[in-house]
Scaffold this active site. Sequence first.
Site, PDB file in Angstrom:
ATOM      1  N   CYS A  38       0.916  -1.207  -0.446  1.00  9.50           N
ATOM      2  CA  CYS A  38      -0.096   0.145  -0.052  1.00  9.50           C
ATOM      3  C   CYS A  38       0.379   1.488   0.258  1.00  9.50           C
ATOM      4  O   CYS A  38       0.489   2.733  -0.329  1.00  9.50           O
ATOM      5  CB  CYS A  38      -1.125  -0.141   0.987  1.00  9.50           C
ATOM      6  SG  CYS A  38      -1.932  -1.484   0.965  1.00  9.50           S
ATOM      7  N   HIS A  76      -3.353   7.032   2.495  1.00  6.07           N
ATOM      8  CA  HIS A  76      -3.487   5.964   2.486  1.00  6.07           C
ATOM      9  C   HIS A  76      -4.956   5.556   2.776  1.00  6.07           C
ATOM     10  O   HIS A  76      -5.431   5.694   3.963  1.00  6.07           O
ATOM     11  CB  HIS A  76      -2.366   4.996   2.696  1.00  6.07           C
ATOM     12  CG  HIS A  76      -3.371   3.273   2.677  1.00  6.07           C
ATOM     13  ND1 HIS A  76      -3.874   3.141   1.582  1.00  6.07           N
ATOM     14  CD2 HIS A  76      -3.043   2.318   3.724  1.00  6.07           C
ATOM     15  CE1 HIS A  76      -3.947   1.776   1.461  1.00  6.07           C
ATOM     16  NE2 HIS A  76      -3.465   1.118   2.406  1.00  6.07           N
ATOM     17  N   ASN A  86     -10.331  -0.258   1.024  1.00  4.48           N
ATOM     18  CA  ASN A  86      -8.953   0.051   0.909  1.00  4.48           C
ATOM     19  C   ASN A  86      -8.938  -0.773  -0.563  1.00  4.48           C
ATOM     20  O   ASN A  86      -8.483  -1.791  -1.074  1.00  4.48           O
ATOM     21  CB  ASN A  86      -8.469  -0.560   1.430  1.00  4.48           C
ATOM     22  CG  ASN A  86      -6.723  -0.723   1.887  1.00  4.48           C
ATOM     23  OD1 ASN A  86      -6.076  -0.166   0.556  1.00  4.48           O
ATOM     24  ND2 ASN A  86      -6.317  -1.905   3.024  1.00  4.48           N
TER      25      ASN A  86
HETATM   26  N1  COA Z   1     -17.781  -8.557  10.094  1.00  2.00           N
HETATM   27  C1  COA Z   1     -17.919  -8.763  11.430  1.00  2.00           C
HETATM   28  N2  COA Z   1     -17.495  -8.802  12.216  1.00  2.00           N
HETATM   29  C2  COA Z   1     -16.282  -9.500  11.925  1.00  2.00           C
HETATM   30  C3  COA Z   1     -15.175  -8.643  11.316  1.00  2.00           C
HETATM   31  C4  COA Z   1     -17.260  -8.233  10.159  1.00  2.00           C
HETATM   32  N3  COA Z   1     -16.396  -8.361   8.700  1.00  2.00           N
HETATM   33  N4  COA Z   1     -14.340  -8.438  10.900  1.00  2.00           N
HETATM   34  C5  COA Z   1     -14.327  -8.957  11.989  1.00  2.00           C
HETATM   35  N5  COA Z   1     -15.010  -9.550  13.095  1.00  2.00           N
HETATM   36  C6  COA Z   1     -14.794  -9.655  14.125  1.00  2.00           C
HETATM   37  C7  COA Z   1     -14.405 -10.842  14.787  1.00  2.00           C
HETATM   38  O1  COA Z   1     -13.968 -12.243  14.758  1.00  2.00           O
HETATM   39  C8  COA Z   1     -14.547 -10.139  16.093  1.00  2.00           C
HETATM   40  O2  COA Z   1     -15.812 -10.937  16.924  1.00  2.00           O
HETATM   41  P1  COA Z   1     -14.718 -11.940  18.385  1.00  2.00           P
HETATM   42  O3  COA Z   1     -14.879 -10.807  19.424  1.00  2.00           O
HETATM   43  O4  COA Z   1     -16.367 -12.130  18.650  1.00  2.00           O
HETATM   44  O5  COA Z   1     -13.562 -12.538  18.553  1.00  2.00           O
HETATM   45  C9  COA Z   1     -14.392  -8.923  16.641  1.00  2.00           C
HETATM   46  O6  COA Z   1     -15.469  -8.915  15.626  1.00  2.00           O
HETATM   47  C10 COA Z   1     -13.986  -8.218  16.924  1.00  2.00           C
HETATM   48  O7  COA Z   1     -12.174  -8.387  15.917  1.00  2.00           O
HETATM   49  P2  COA Z   1     -11.593  -7.479  15.999  1.00  2.00           P
HETATM   50  O8  COA Z   1     -10.199  -7.553  15.217  1.00  2.00           O
HETATM   51  O9  COA Z   1     -11.149  -6.788  16.715  1.00  2.00           O
HETATM   52  O10 COA Z   1     -11.817  -5.647  15.540  1.00  2.00           O
HETATM   53  P3  COA Z   1     -10.997  -4.589  14.832  1.00  2.00           P
HETATM   54  O11 COA Z   1     -11.804  -3.758  15.774  1.00  2.00           O
HETATM   55  O12 COA Z   1     -10.242  -4.490  14.856  1.00  2.00           O
HETATM   56  O13 COA Z   1     -11.097  -4.160  13.809  1.00  2.00           O
HETATM   57  C11 COA Z   1     -10.351  -4.617  11.352  1.00  2.00           C
HETATM   58  C12 COA Z   1     -11.068  -5.627  12.836  1.00  2.00           C
HETATM   59  C13 COA Z   1      -9.141  -5.252  10.317  1.00  2.00           C
HETATM   60  C14 COA Z   1     -11.226  -3.468  10.825  1.00  2.00           C
HETATM   61  C15 COA Z   1      -9.338  -3.181  11.962  1.00  2.00           C
HETATM   62  O14 COA Z   1      -8.215  -4.012  12.939  1.00  2.00           O
HETATM   63  C16 COA Z   1      -8.395  -3.178  11.428  1.00  2.00           C
HETATM   64  O15 COA Z   1      -8.347  -1.933  10.235  1.00  2.00           O
HETATM   65  N6  COA Z   1      -6.727  -3.445  10.831  1.00  2.00           N
HETATM   66  C17 COA Z   1      -5.752  -2.533  10.290  1.00  2.00           C
HETATM   67  C18 COA Z   1      -6.032  -3.610   8.659  1.00  2.00           C
HETATM   68  C19 COA Z   1      -5.669  -2.626   7.869  1.00  2.00           C
HETATM   69  O16 COA Z   1      -5.931  -1.464   7.364  1.00  2.00           O
HETATM   70  N7  COA Z   1      -4.837  -3.010   6.798  1.00  2.00           N
HETATM   71  C20 COA Z   1      -4.897  -2.977   5.731  1.00  2.00           C
HETATM   72  C21 COA Z   1      -3.646  -2.541   5.967  1.00  2.00           C
HETATM   73  S1  COA Z   1      -2.693  -1.348   4.183  1.00  2.00           S
END
Ligand code: COA
Length: 337
Positions: free
Chosen positions: A126, A264, A294
């Site tokens: 990215c 980004h 993204n």
């Molecule tokens: N829909 C519903 N629930 C979801 C889900 C979805 N699409 N994806 C994950 N969950 C659930 C998980 O299973 C978890 O459930 P649990 O509490 O029962 O275990 C819960 O939601 C929380 O998950 P978590 O990973 O803690 O959520 P978060 O607030 O960290 O959000 C992301 C997840 C991926 C959105 C966030 O971590 C993020 O944006 N990270 C950066 C990713 C990124 O930018 N990547 C590209 C880099 S260039």
Amino acid sequence: MPYDNPVRGPGKEKKMSITIKGTGSALPEKTVTNEELSKIVDTGDEWIRERTGIGERRIATGQTVAMLASDAAQKALADAGVDPEKVDLILVATCSGEQALPCVACQVQGLIGAENAVAFDINAACSGFLFALSTAEIYLAQGIYNNALIIGAEVLSNIIDWSDRSTCVLFGDGAGAAYVEKDTRKKALFQFVQGSNGAKGEVLSCGQRDSANCFYRGEEISKYVVMDGREVFRFATRQVPDTIARLLEKAALTCEDVDLFLLHQANLRIIEGIARRLKADIQKFPVNIRHVGNTSSASVPLLLDEVRAAGKLKEGMKVVLAGFGAGLTYSAILLEI
Ligand code: COA
């Protein structure tokens, strides 16, 4: 600091070597809403909007990375009023090209008829468009080339596991391009700070092909994006503001002096977190993540094109472009429009 790398970039006395003459973008026609995704995996519009800011994304149905890249490139050249055969350098930032060979940049060269250009790809995930822009700037500053076509293009939908709700809701397909020329202004700015942390590479990865030949067969690897979302979130909200702060320090500027921050588009909460940490005005951070998701390397040039098309880029403005991604990589560029 866990993610602190030696960062490199030109010193304070550096003057700008590039000016953006044209931009363009290409998005696939098919829009996929959060509601549609909730029919494929166990997710919902509320969760996706709240946790990411994404409402919908574009998904390729037949377009390749090279096709989207060429479309965006042709629009950038048309915007600049430049013929393809005048292009000296084509850099394509991508991590999702369907073909290993030839590289996407060479495919673009053939598709748009830029027969006099030198073309190659850069993969910094990215951060790729930013790494490509700083690479082009060095070529131009050295007097090796006079202009460059820099493209970020992805069809991430090919490398996403559509049964993994933690990743498939985040990404979209698209391409953005900028045509830049050598700038002769004496006082305008171009600074960058960039870095990589390969030791943390496993937090965001994607295999391409198995290690196998007629003498050896290794373990099968995942051909899809595998991500530790929380770890990436932590990395982005610490590393990006630190990198921007260092960039501004080098340029002897503060956030107040910056007119726009084009970041980004990975997650709205990440963008808000970065603005908060920098104590910068959130109004200076335009976003398009709501409708494109993204798009990795395409994200910053897509936003740049949107902002430029809306007439929000004015001569003399100071703009920071910044990003982070798999690698882990990170970059921030300061330029004067
Ligand atoms: N829909 C519903 N629930 C979801 C889900 C979805 N699409 N994806 C994950 N969950 C659930 C998980 O299973 C978890 O459930 P649990 O509490 O029962 O275990 C819960 O939601 C929380 O998950 P978590 O990973 O803690 O959520 P978060 O607030 O960290 O959000 C992301 C997840 C991926 C959105 C966030 O971590 C993020 O944006 N990270 C950066 C990713 C990124 O930018 N990547 C590209 C880099 S260039």
